[in-house]
Each structure stands twice: as structure tokens, then as C-alpha cells.
Motif scaffolding. Structure first.
Motif, PDB file in Angstrom:
ATOM      1  N   UNK A   1     -45.824  98.368  15.351  1.00 48.78           N
ATOM      2  CA  UNK A   1     -45.164  97.138  15.772  1.00 48.78           C
ATOM      3  C   UNK A   1     -44.385  96.550  14.608  1.00 48.78           C
ATOM      4  N   UNK A   2     -43.457  95.674  14.944  1.00 45.40           N
ATOM      5  CA  UNK A   2     -42.688  94.957  13.934  1.00 45.40           C
ATOM      6  C   UNK A   2     -43.419  93.659  13.630  1.00 45.40           C
ATOM      7  N   UNK A   3     -43.931  93.561  12.388  1.00 45.28           N
ATOM      8  CA  UNK A   3     -44.659  92.353  12.005  1.00 45.28           C
ATOM      9  C   UNK A   3     -43.715  91.174  11.801  1.00 45.28           C
ATOM     10  N   UNK A   4     -42.582  91.441  11.194  1.00 47.62           N
ATOM     11  CA  UNK A   4     -41.617  90.368  10.969  1.00 47.62           C
ATOM     12  C   UNK A   4     -40.259  90.973  10.693  1.00 47.62           C
ATOM     13  N   UNK A   5     -39.220  90.202  10.979  1.00 41.61           N
ATOM     14  CA  UNK A   5     -37.856  90.599  10.609  1.00 41.61           C
ATOM     15  C   UNK A   5     -37.148  89.366  10.082  1.00 41.61           C
ATOM     16  N   UNK A   6     -36.505  89.537   8.946  1.00 37.39           N
ATOM     17  CA  UNK A   6     -35.903  88.414   8.235  1.00 37.39           C
ATOM     18  C   UNK A   6     -34.412  88.613   8.093  1.00 37.39           C
ATOM     19  N   UNK A   7     -33.714  87.551   8.328  1.00 36.60           N
ATOM     20  CA  UNK A   7     -32.253  87.529   8.221  1.00 36.60           C
ATOM     21  C   UNK A   7     -31.905  86.828   6.904  1.00 36.60           C
ATOM     22  N   UNK A   8     -31.345  87.559   5.953  1.00 37.85           N
ATOM     23  CA  UNK A   8     -31.013  86.987   4.654  1.00 37.85           C
ATOM     24  C   UNK A   8     -29.501  86.984   4.484  1.00 37.85           C
ATOM     25  N   UNK A   9     -28.930  85.829   4.222  1.00 37.79           N
ATOM     26  CA  UNK A   9     -27.492  85.716   4.037  1.00 37.79           C
ATOM     27  C   UNK A   9     -27.130  86.044   2.597  1.00 37.79           C
ATOM     28  N   UNK A  10     -26.364  87.105   2.397  1.00 33.88           N
ATOM     29  CA  UNK A  10     -25.937  87.512   1.065  1.00 33.88           C
ATOM     30  C   UNK A  10     -24.729  86.694   0.631  1.00 33.88           C
ATOM     31  N   UNK A  11     -23.723  86.626   1.487  1.00 34.16           N
ATOM     32  CA  UNK A  11     -22.553  85.785   1.278  1.00 34.16           C
ATOM     33  C   UNK A  11     -21.972  85.454   2.647  1.00 34.16           C
ATOM     34  N   UNK A  12     -20.753  84.908   2.683  1.00 37.51           N
ATOM     35  CA  UNK A  12     -20.169  84.466   3.944  1.00 37.51           C
ATOM     36  C   UNK A  12     -19.995  85.594   4.947  1.00 37.51           C
TER      37      UNK A  12
END
Length: 890
Positions: free
Chosen positions: A267-278
Motif C-alpha cells: 500500500x501507499x503509506x503517504x505521497x507528498x507534493x513538493x514544489x521545487x519552483x514555479x
């Protein structure tokens, strides 16, 4: 309205108090909560003396009065529930931005009220910036921004949110939408709206980082994300972009990837969206893999229709194999294929529509999982009513005879799928919109109804074209009616514009220029007698080719007293059979052609006067299962094997064909010795005599044509991804003779190369398409013994192979358009001794097809030939060639 402060009487004081209560009531009912102490118990009942409405700009006062329900003379309690209900009712219309009640005066027990309203502005026009003009109409439709719409805060907010979410779903995460309104003096209480859309750039996925994965590599997991790809310079076929809906679907695919390899607890425990730049983001996905499992015992419970062994063969999963949850689900019920080989379809194809099949884990010992496949078979289901709708032109019997679902039959999902294919193959309906609707299912009675919804498409075609070729203007008129009705040909009311509806085909084609004329008429009845699928075909044709020469001034001279003609008639029957399966058709046809020469010799034949007769029988076996549409097949195949024979006249003839052959060889040899430009008078006379002798011998040899001709063609259609279809094609043809002394006939030959189209057919030839080369340029050349020039005589054997990738741009009834790319290879040979199946001329290219019901198939191909063609003097590759396709096969 009188100023209350100026009144000093007791009545005035009471009126002032009532006025204040009304104001407080109006304020509170305009969206605020009533205070706990507010009460209507002390309200006073009056008789409504009158009602006026103020503030109106575009609405009629009487209309508003009627909508309030208040009428003069009625009792009304002030304050009370009735006023509250009216205000709420008016607010719910969203037509007004303010609603207030006042009383203007009180006379005894009568009260006079004033309804003050403020109308919302009306939308006059909308201007959208930041999107392509062709997209503006879609935006206005989706947001319902039409002229006359009342402008509210919620309308503006909803429009803004819709557009921002729309572009964010397309990968424009930085999309911003601004909406402004301004008064429009061109109308009463109207405002214009300006929408400014700034989509920005699509956000790319700079990196995808997995954690917690020990069993499967990050590279393998990235492949599982089908639609969410990491940005790479070399990837051009699948651009990197982040679309939330696709990403969520890919996370499910990620879990399925583990499940296919035995890790059922992954299963997928977590997924994170990280903004590198615009314009870039990074995805971080943390997974828990769990242990690897294997299939144990699989037992079937509740089955009586099929045995455990039969169900086990369909399931196809063996004890001890790696656990695969995705495969198990597909083998129980494959939702991706309407005709999948799974347990659910096995039951539904045998009449058990109401069956239910559920795999249940009953134990998990160590790394082994044991299953029970629990089956509720339900009652056997039969079809009650079968109806069709949407056929305005096509008669019902034409549709019902193609259906595999009849009232009283067992329900079969496979028969429904086959019925859809058969209706699509008719060409009378839009195959994309054939919808079978299962209605009135009754599990207790075991019955169900089926209603087929159809959308008719054009079934008649007109070919009207003109162009220059062969020394002059060529005009063509063709009419083809593929849903014709012969029985109504004398019924004047049935002409719309021609009698239609019985599924017959009637085609008439006329083509003419200064040098030739072609007339043809074809009629086909697919159900001869109306009871069985026996197709009857009848065709008549007449072709005339006139002799041409170039004058001293370079102009083309046409002599219509000299020429060559073919008069032909053919009739055939084709019957759909049930073995080996009901996709097979057996066909028989009988044809006769009269080839008539009148002082005509253009190198195709070695005699210029006389005639040849061809009486032939053709036997064919066809298996056609491609579908669902005949215009753009996506699955199935089509195989055609035909054998054409003439009677072996030489077996019964008293002619000495061996001697005729020897005389022809001797005469031909002598003509070559003399050459095409004899110098002496004696040689000129001898050349003329030998030429006449050769013509007489050739005519005698081919007075009655005898030959056999075998052809094979196979097409396979495979859906790769979505609607991307691979068409695989193989063709072979051979023309042979019974008697070596007679040899191969000069007719019925194969001409390979080019677009595959022929303006007219002189001699029963087969025009074989091979793009990337000029027309017939892959056909062998021979030396004409009379003229001494190299001329095409046609090949007696050919083979061809092609791969074609197709993808539809639109499949609407008005026009079906698809693009294609192709690889082709093929060649033609003079005889079997020269035949080499690996000596092929290769090509590649791209093309476009447009099918419009009124005009048939139109298209263009750009092909590059990699090899040298067979035209004498050619060197190097054929290079780029452009081919225009008109009315050819799909």
C-alpha cells in the motif's frame, strides 16, 4: 411615505413601533439569524389595503405582485410568517440583490405596504482573454455565461473556481483567473463581463522519489505510473506533467503492480507534493510492500452449470503460482473486454445474467492463500422483448435479421457484442453510438428486455470528379446507394431522393475522356429471399479504349474507329456458413468477358485484331470478424482466399498448341533478327508478314482463355493502447496456366506499386497498392517483339506485406478522420521461376484518411521508397511519393 417622527398621536406611536419591527424583520430575513427574543406573538392582524412595488427596472409590477401572492382585502399579520415567506421566496429567485417591505400608512384596520426591490444586473456580453478563440465558446457553454443571465456573486465565484480547476486538472497548477464586470449603457441595468485567464506553463515532475521499496526498484515503480512521468529530455512520446486525477489513478496502478507480483498487502503509506519552483514539482511516495504470497487451494462453491474442472480451466490459475490479485480479478470478471475469457462471461454467455461470482480468501497460512470462488448462479434468463430505435430510413427487418438476440432466446452477452458488430458492419449506423440497453430485468421470472439505440449515418455516396490525364480531361460520375430498396423503385413516394431502407446496394459509375469510356452497373441483395444470409451480386460493365497517336505538332490524335473493348457480365452467390464458425462466408460467381480488338495494338497484347473470350468460375472463402466499425476496425481480422478457373479448353481442342507455340517462337525470333527498322524492301515485307502472322497465331492461342488465378489477403487488427490500432496485412497472388504450350494469358495480371487505384481496367488486371513508388512501377517489363520497346506485361505472381498504425482524430457520423503511419514491402515477378519472397521493395510513410458518408473515403499518403523501382533506367531509391486516395478500401 409619511415621516413617522412628525406624528404625535397614540396611533402614530404604535405605527412607529410597527415600522421599526418591520425594518428589523426585513434586515433579519435578508440572510441573518433571528434573535431568540424575536417573536411574532405580538403581531397585529390588518386588512391589506394596497401594495406598491418600487425599484423595478425590467420587470412588470403586476408580475411581481402576483408572485408574492398578496391581494388587496386579505387579512395579514404584521409582523408575521407570511411576510417572511414572501421575502425568502423572492430571494430564492436570485433576481434581486435587495428586498424590503415598508408600510406607507394605516387607516383603521387597513394597512398599505410598499415592496422595495433592487434588481440584479443582467449579463450583456462576455470577453475572454488568455485562451484560443476556438475554446471561448466551450468555456461560455460550460459556465452557462449567456446573454440575459443575472450576475450574482455566486456566478462569478463559481465561474472563477471552475476555470481554475479546469486548467489545474490539465497540469496548469499556477493557473489564475480574474473576472471583472462593468456597467453597459447599451441596455437597461446590464453589465459586461471580462474574464482574464493566465494559465502559465504546465508544471513538470522534476523527480519521483520512492521510499520503503526493497522488493521492486524505483525504476520499475516509475514504469507503473502510466500517466505521471518524470521529466526527461529524450522523452517526447509521453510528456511530463502533473494532473491530479491521473496521479491518483497511477497510485492505484502502483498498488496493482505489487499485487501482480504477489505482494497483496502492499500500500501507499503517504505521497507528498513538493514544489521545487514555479514550473517544477517533486513527488515523494512512501510505500509498504509486505510479504510475498502464493496461491493455495482454489475451490468452487455453488456451481451446478459448470464443473469444477471447467471453471478451473477458465480461471487458469494453478496452486503454487505467485499470487496475482489483478489477474484473479480479470479471470473472474474482466471489465476491460466485453468478450473477455472470464468466469462471469462464461455464465452470462450461457443465459445466467443474474449470476454472481465472488472470490473469497478463506485462509492464509504462512505465505499461501486459499480461496473459495463463491457462485450464485441465479435463474436462467431469457429474452422477453427486443426493440430497436433510431432507424428513420432503414426498415426494421434489415436490422432484426442481423441481430443475434431474438425474443425467447437465452440471454448471451456474446450475442449482444456480436449484434453490435453486425449492425456496425452494415454501414448504415454510427458504430460508436450503437447502445444496447438492458431493460426490465426480472430475476424471479428470469426475463430481460433489450433495446438497441441507433443513430443513422449516410449510406449513399456520390463520386463527381474531373482531372487531366491520358492526354485530356477525364470526367467521372459515380452513384452508390448501399441501403437501396428495389421493391419500391416504382413507388414515387419512396424517392427521398431514391428508394431506401432494404439494405441492398445499387451502384452506377460512368467515366469518360477522349481516349476511353467506362460504364458499370452493380446490384447486390444481401439476403436473397429474405430468410437466410445469402448475398446475390450482379454486375454489368463496358470498357472502351481508343487508339491514340501523336501528330507532328505534338498534339494527341484519337481514332475512335480503332480500339479495344471489354464487355462483361458476372453473377454470384455468397452464403454465410456456421462452420468452422459463423464468421465464414463461401462464395461462388460466374463471369464472362468478351475482349474485342479492332486494329488496336498498344503493346499489352501481341495481336491487334480479333477477339478473346473468358468464361470463368470463382470460388471464395472469407472469414471476416473485424469490428466494431467497418470504417475504423479496432479488433478482429479479415481473410480472403479466392480461386478463379476457366475450363481447360485445350484438353478437348483439336488444335496443335505445341505447334502454335513453336511457330510463335520462330516468328518472334525472326522479328527480333530483322529488328524494328528494316532497311531493305524485302525485310520490310517480311517484317509485315511476320507481324501479321504473329498476331494471327496469338489470337488463335488466346481465342478461348484458359487459366487459373489464386489470391490470398489477410488483415489483422490489434488495439495497442486506447484507440491506437495496428493493422497487419499480407497478400499473395498467382496466375497460372494448364497447358505450358499455351502459356500465361496476357490478361488478369498483377500491377504493383502506387496508390492502388486504377482509372479503368482494360484486361481484368489487379491493381496492387504499394506506397512510396509510382503507379505500377514495380511491375516487370518485357520486350515487345514487334515494336522492340520495353513494355509492362504485368506480373504473374506477387506478394506484399504491410504494417499500419492508425489513430482516430474523430469518429463522428458526419466525418470519420484518422491518421496513420506505415511500413510496406512487396514485389511482382514474371513467372514462378523468378519468384523470391524475400526480394522486396520497401517503403515507409504517413497518411490521413477522411470518410464522409456522402463522398466515401478520401485520403492522402506521403511514402518514401527505399529501393529502385523496375522502370528501365531507374537508379537509386524511389524517394518521396505523394498518393491521393479516393474510394479505396478502409
Amino acid at each position: 411615505m409619511e415621516k413617522l417622527a412628525n406624528n404625535s398621536t397614540k396611533e402614530t406611536k404604535n405605527s412607529t413601533l410597527l415600522y421599526l419591527k418591520l425594518l428589523l424583520f426585513t434586515f433579519l430575513t435578508a440572510g441573518q439569524s433571528f434573535a431568540q427574543e424575536t417573536s411574532f406573538e405580538n403581531g397585529k392582524t390588518y386588512i391589506l389595503g394596497g401594495l406598491t412595488v418600487t425599484g423595478l427596472q425590467s420587470y412588470n409590477e403586476q408580475t411581481v405582485k402576483t408572485y408574492t401572492g398578496l391581494r388587496e382585502g386579505q387579512p395579514i399579520k404584521i409582523p408575521g410568517d407570511e411576510i417572511s415567506s414572501i421575502i425568502k421566496k423572492l430571494w430564492s429567485l436570485e433576481l434581486f440583490s435587495d428586498v424590503e417591505f415598508y408600510y406607507t400608512k394605516i387607516e383603521g384596520d387597513k394597512i398599505f405596504l410598499e415592496l422595495s426591490i433592487l434588481e440584479r444586473p443582467t449579463l450583456s456580453n462576455v470577453t475572454v482573454y488568455g485562451v484560443k478563440k476556438r475554446k471561448v465558446e466551450d468555456i461560455l457553454t460550460d459556465t452557462d455565461l449567456k446573454k440575459g443571465k443575472k450576475i450574482t456573486e455566486s456566478l462569478i465565484a463559481n465561474t472563477k473556481n471552475y476555470l481554475q480547476n479546469k486548467y489545474k486538472k490539465q497540469g496548469y497548477l499556477n493557473a489564475n483567473v480574474n473576472i471583472a464586470t462593468a456597467a453597459d449603457t447599451s441596455g437597461t441595468n446590464t453589465q459586461s463581463m471580462v474574464i482574464n485567464v493566465k494559465k502559465g506553463d504546465k508544471v513538470k515532475v522534476k523527480d519521483i522519489v520512492f521510499t520503503g521499496n526493497d522488493k521492486l526498484s524505483g525504476k520499475r515503480l516509475q514504469k507503473a505510473l502510466k500517466k505521471t512521468k518524470k521529466k526527461k529530455i529524450y522523452r517526447f512520446w509521453k510528456k511530463s506533467k502533473y494532473i491530479e486525477a491521473d496521479y491518483k489513478e497511477d497510485l492505484s496502478n502502483l498498488v496493482d503492480t505489487y499485487a501482480e507480483r504477489g505482494y497483496r498487502d502492499a500500500r501507499v503509506l503517504s505521497d507528498t507534493f513538493v514544489k521545487v519552483d514555479e514550473n517544477n514539482i517533486e513527488l515523494r511516495i512512501n510505500v509498504e510492500e509486505g510479504d510475498k504470497y502464493y496461491f493455495g487451494d482454489i475451490n468452487f462453491v455453488g456451481n451446478t452449470v459448470y464443473t469444477d474442472r471447467q471453471l478451473g480451466q477458465i480461471l487458469g490459475i494453478r496452486k503454487g503460482s505467485t499470487y496475482n490479485g489483478v489477474l484473479l480479478k480479470k479471470r473472474v470478471a474482466d471489465d476491460s473486454k466485453p468478450d473477455g475469457q472470464d468466469l462471469t462471461n462464461a455464465y452470462q454467455n450461457n443465459g445466467y445474467l443474474f449470476s454472481s461470482i465472488n472470490p473469497v480468501e478463506i485462509s492464509a497460512a504462512n505465505d499461501t492463500i486459499n480461496f473459495e470462488i463463491r457462485i450464485i448462479e441465479g435463474k436462467e434468463t431469457f429474452l422477453n422483448h427486443v426493440t430497436v430505435a433510431g432507424n428513420d430510413k432503414t426498415n426494421d427487418h434489415v436490422i432484426f435479421r442481423e441481430l443475434r438476440t431474438r425474443p425467447g432466446q437465452k440471454y448471451s452477452k456474446d450475442n449482444i457484442v456480436r449484434s453490435i458488430r453486425e449492425l456496425g458492419q452494415l454501414g448504415f449506423f454510427d458504430a460508436e453510438q450503437i447502445v444496447p440497453d438492458i431493460q426490465n430485468p426480472d430475476p424471479n421470472a428470469g426475463t430481460v428486455d433489450i433495446a438497441y439505440s441507433l443513430v443513422e449515418s449516410g449510406s449513399s455516396q456520390i463520386e463527381l470528379q474531373g482531372g487531366f490525364g491520358g492526354g485530356g480531361f477525364i470526367g467521372t460520375l459515380g452513384l452508390s446507394f448501399s441501403n437501396f430498396s428495389l421493391k419500391n423503385i416504382f413507388n414515387g413516394e419512396a424517392y427521398k431522393p431514391v428508394p431506401m431502407g432494404d439494405g441492398q446496394t445499387f451502384a452506377l459509375r460512368l467515366q469518360a475522356s477522349r481516349t476511353f469510356r467506362v460504364y458499370s452497373l452493380n446490384f447486390s441483395e444481401p439476403w436473397l429471399g429474405g430468410r437466410k444470409p445469402v448475398r446475390f451480386n450482379l454486375s454489368l460493365s463496358r470498357t472502351q479504349q481508343f487508339s491514340t497517336t501523336f501528330g507532328t505538332d505534338g498534339r494527341l490524335d484519337v481514332d475512335k474507329d480503332r480500339g479495344f473493348s471489354i464487355t462483361g457480365v458476372s453473377a454470384g452467390l455468397a452464403k454465410r456458413v456456421q462452420w468452422p464458425d459463423d464468421f465464414f462466408t463461401i462464395s461462388h460467381s460466374l463471369s464472362y468477358q468478351l475482349y474485342d480488338f479492332n486494329d488496336f495494338n498498344n503493346g499489352l497484347f501481341n495481336f491487334g485484331n480479333g477477339s478473346s473470350n473468358s468464361l470463368s468460375y470463382t470460388f471464395g472463402i472469407t472469414r471476416s470478424s473485424q469490428g466494431p466499425s467497418r470504417i475504423f476496425p479496432m479488433t478482429g481480422s479479415n481473410f480472403e482466399l479466392t480461386a478463379k478457373f476457366t475450363p481447360p479448353y485445350s484438353l478437348f481442342s483439336k488444335k496443335d498448341f505445341k505447334q502454335i507455340k513453336e511457330d510463335i517462337d520462330t516468328t518472334t525470333e525472326r522479328l527480333f533478327e530483322i529488328g524494328t527498322s528494316p532497311t531493305s524492301v524485302e525485310e520490310q515485307l517480311e517484317f509485315s508478314e511476320k507481324s501479321d502472322e504473329l498476331e494471327r497465331l496469338e489470337e488463335e492461342r488466346f481465342k478461348l482463355l484458359e487459366f487459373y488465378k489464386v489470391k490470398f489477403k489477410g488483415d489483422w487488427y490489434t488495439t495497442l493502447v486506447d484507440k491506437l490500432v495496428l493493422r497487419t496485412n499480407a497478400e499473395f497472388g498467382f496466375l497460372g496456366s494448364y497447358n505450358n504450350d499455351i502459356g500465361d494469358v496476357p490478361f488478369e495480371r498483377f500491377f504493383v506499386g502506387g496508390d492502388g487505384l486504377g482509372n479503368f481496367t482494360l484486361d481484368g488486371r489487379d491493381i496492387v497498392q504499394l506506397r512510396g513508388y509510382e503507379n505500377s512501377s514495380l511491375t516487370p517489363y518485357i520486350t515487345n517483339p514487334i515494336t522492340g520497346s520495353l513494355e509492362q506485361d504485368g506480373g504473374t505472381i506477387y506478394n506484399k506485406f504491410s504494417l499500419e498504425l492508425r489513430y482516430p482524430l474523430t469518429l463522428k457520423p458526419s466525418a470519420s478522420i484518422y491518421g496513420l503511419s506505415f511500413l510496406e514491402a512487396g514485389n511482382a515477378f514474371n513467372n514462378f521461376n523468378e519468384y523470391n519472397p524475400f526480394e522486396l521493395k520497401r517503403s515507409a510513410g504517413v497518411g490521413l484518411r477522411i470518410f464522409m458518408p456522402a463522398f466515401g473515403l478520401l485520403g492522402i499518403d506521403f511514402g518514401y521508397g527505399f529501393d529502385t523501382d523496375l522502370v528501365p533506367g531507374s537508379v537509386g531509391p524511389s524517394g518521396w511519393q505523394t498518393h491521393f486516395i479516393i474510394g479505396q478500401q478502409f
